[in-house]
Motif scaffolding. Sequence first.
Motif, PDB file in Angstrom:
ATOM      1  N   TYR A  32      40.614 -45.345  18.988  1.00 18.00           N
ATOM      2  CA  TYR A  32      41.678 -46.334  18.810  1.00 18.00           C
ATOM      3  C   TYR A  32      41.686 -47.364  19.937  1.00 18.00           C
ATOM      4  N   CYS A  36      37.316 -51.245  20.023  1.00 19.45           N
ATOM      5  CA  CYS A  36      36.951 -50.840  18.664  1.00 19.45           C
ATOM      6  C   CYS A  36      37.811 -51.562  17.629  1.00 19.45           C
ATOM      7  N   GLN A  37      39.091 -51.746  17.938  1.00 16.72           N
ATOM      8  CA  GLN A  37      39.960 -52.459  17.011  1.00 16.72           C
ATOM      9  C   GLN A  37      39.563 -53.933  16.898  1.00 16.72           C
ATOM     10  N   GLY A  40      36.192 -54.173  15.133  1.00 19.47           N
ATOM     11  CA  GLY A  40      36.373 -53.828  13.729  1.00 19.47           C
ATOM     12  C   GLY A  40      36.947 -54.993  12.936  1.00 19.47           C
ATOM     13  N   ARG A  41      37.970 -55.640  13.485  1.00 17.79           N
ATOM     14  CA  ARG A  41      38.571 -56.794  12.791  1.00 17.79           C
ATOM     15  C   ARG A  41      37.560 -57.929  12.653  1.00 17.79           C
ATOM     16  N   GLU A  44      34.899 -56.979   9.984  1.00 17.41           N
ATOM     17  CA  GLU A  44      35.475 -56.994   8.640  1.00 17.41           C
ATOM     18  C   GLU A  44      35.609 -58.409   8.077  1.00 17.41           C
ATOM     19  N   LEU A  53      37.842 -50.439  10.086  1.00 15.13           N
ATOM     20  CA  LEU A  53      39.025 -49.750  10.601  1.00 15.13           C
ATOM     21  C   LEU A  53      39.713 -48.950   9.506  1.00 15.13           C
ATOM     22  N   ASP A  54      40.206 -47.778   9.887  1.00 16.00           N
ATOM     23  CA  ASP A  54      41.051 -47.005   8.986  1.00 16.00           C
ATOM     24  C   ASP A  54      42.420 -47.684   8.911  1.00 16.00           C
ATOM     25  N   GLY A  57      44.296 -48.026  12.117  1.00 16.23           N
ATOM     26  CA  GLY A  57      43.685 -48.781  13.212  1.00 16.23           C
ATOM     27  C   GLY A  57      42.553 -48.068  13.915  1.00 16.23           C
ATOM     28  N   THR A  59      38.771 -46.079  14.274  1.00 15.83           N
ATOM     29  CA  THR A  59      37.399 -46.179  13.788  1.00 15.83           C
ATOM     30  C   THR A  59      36.769 -44.807  13.937  1.00 15.83           C
ATOM     31  N   TYR A 114      28.834 -44.850  12.614  1.00 19.92           N
ATOM     32  CA  TYR A 114      30.081 -45.024  11.884  1.00 19.92           C
ATOM     33  C   TYR A 114      30.143 -44.006  10.747  1.00 19.92           C
ATOM     34  N   ARG A 134      46.588 -47.306  19.970  1.00 18.78           N
ATOM     35  CA  ARG A 134      46.763 -47.457  18.527  1.00 18.78           C
ATOM     36  C   ARG A 134      47.784 -48.565  18.244  1.00 18.78           C
TER      37      ARG A 134
END
Length: 169
Positions: A32, A36-37, A40-41, A44, A53-54, A57, A59, A114, A134
Motif C-alpha cells: 500500500y 505503488c499507488q 499503479g494509477r 492504469e 490497484l485493488d 488501493g 497492489t 504482479y 493506504r
Amino acid sequence: MSTSSPNLTAHCTCGTVAFETRRAPIIATACYCHSCQTAGRQIEQLPGAPPVLDADGGTQFILYRKDRVTCIRGAEHLVDRRLTPESPTRRVLATCCNSVMFLEFSKGHWLSLYRARFAPGAPPLEMRVMTRDRPEGVTLPGDVPNYPGYSGKFMGKLFLAWIAMLLRR
C-alpha cells in the motif's frame, strides 16, 4: 518455504509475454506504499491497461528469487517505467497490452511479480505491508496480517532467500 511447489506461469493480458517461475515463492503480499499507488494509477491510464490497484488501493505481488524467474516468451515487448529517473525501483510492462509484469528493486535479489498476471490458483495472499499509506477511509479485513510498514517476517523471508542465493543478486 517448500521447495517442491510447481512451476507457475505469469502472462500479460493478451498472452504475448510470459514468465515462468520455479519452486516456491518467497512470499505473497499486497503493498500500500505511496509509490505503488502512484505507479499503479499511472499505469492504469495507459491505453488498454488492465487494473493494477485493488479496490482498497493495494497492489498484490508474489515475490520470487531472481534466479527462479525466466522470461519464456515476448521479452522484446518489455519496457521499464520508473517514477523518476533516479528511482531504484523499476516496473516492467508488456507493451503489447500495457500489462505490468513485475517490479524490481535494482539492488534486490528478488522480483515482485504482479499477482494479477497469474492464473487462479496462484499462492494466496500472506500479508499486507505499508498499510499506513493506504487510502483514507479504507478499512482492511483481518484475513491476513496487516502491517503498517515492512514486517520482521517480510524482511526475514527476504533475508533467508538471499542467504539461500549465497548473497548474490
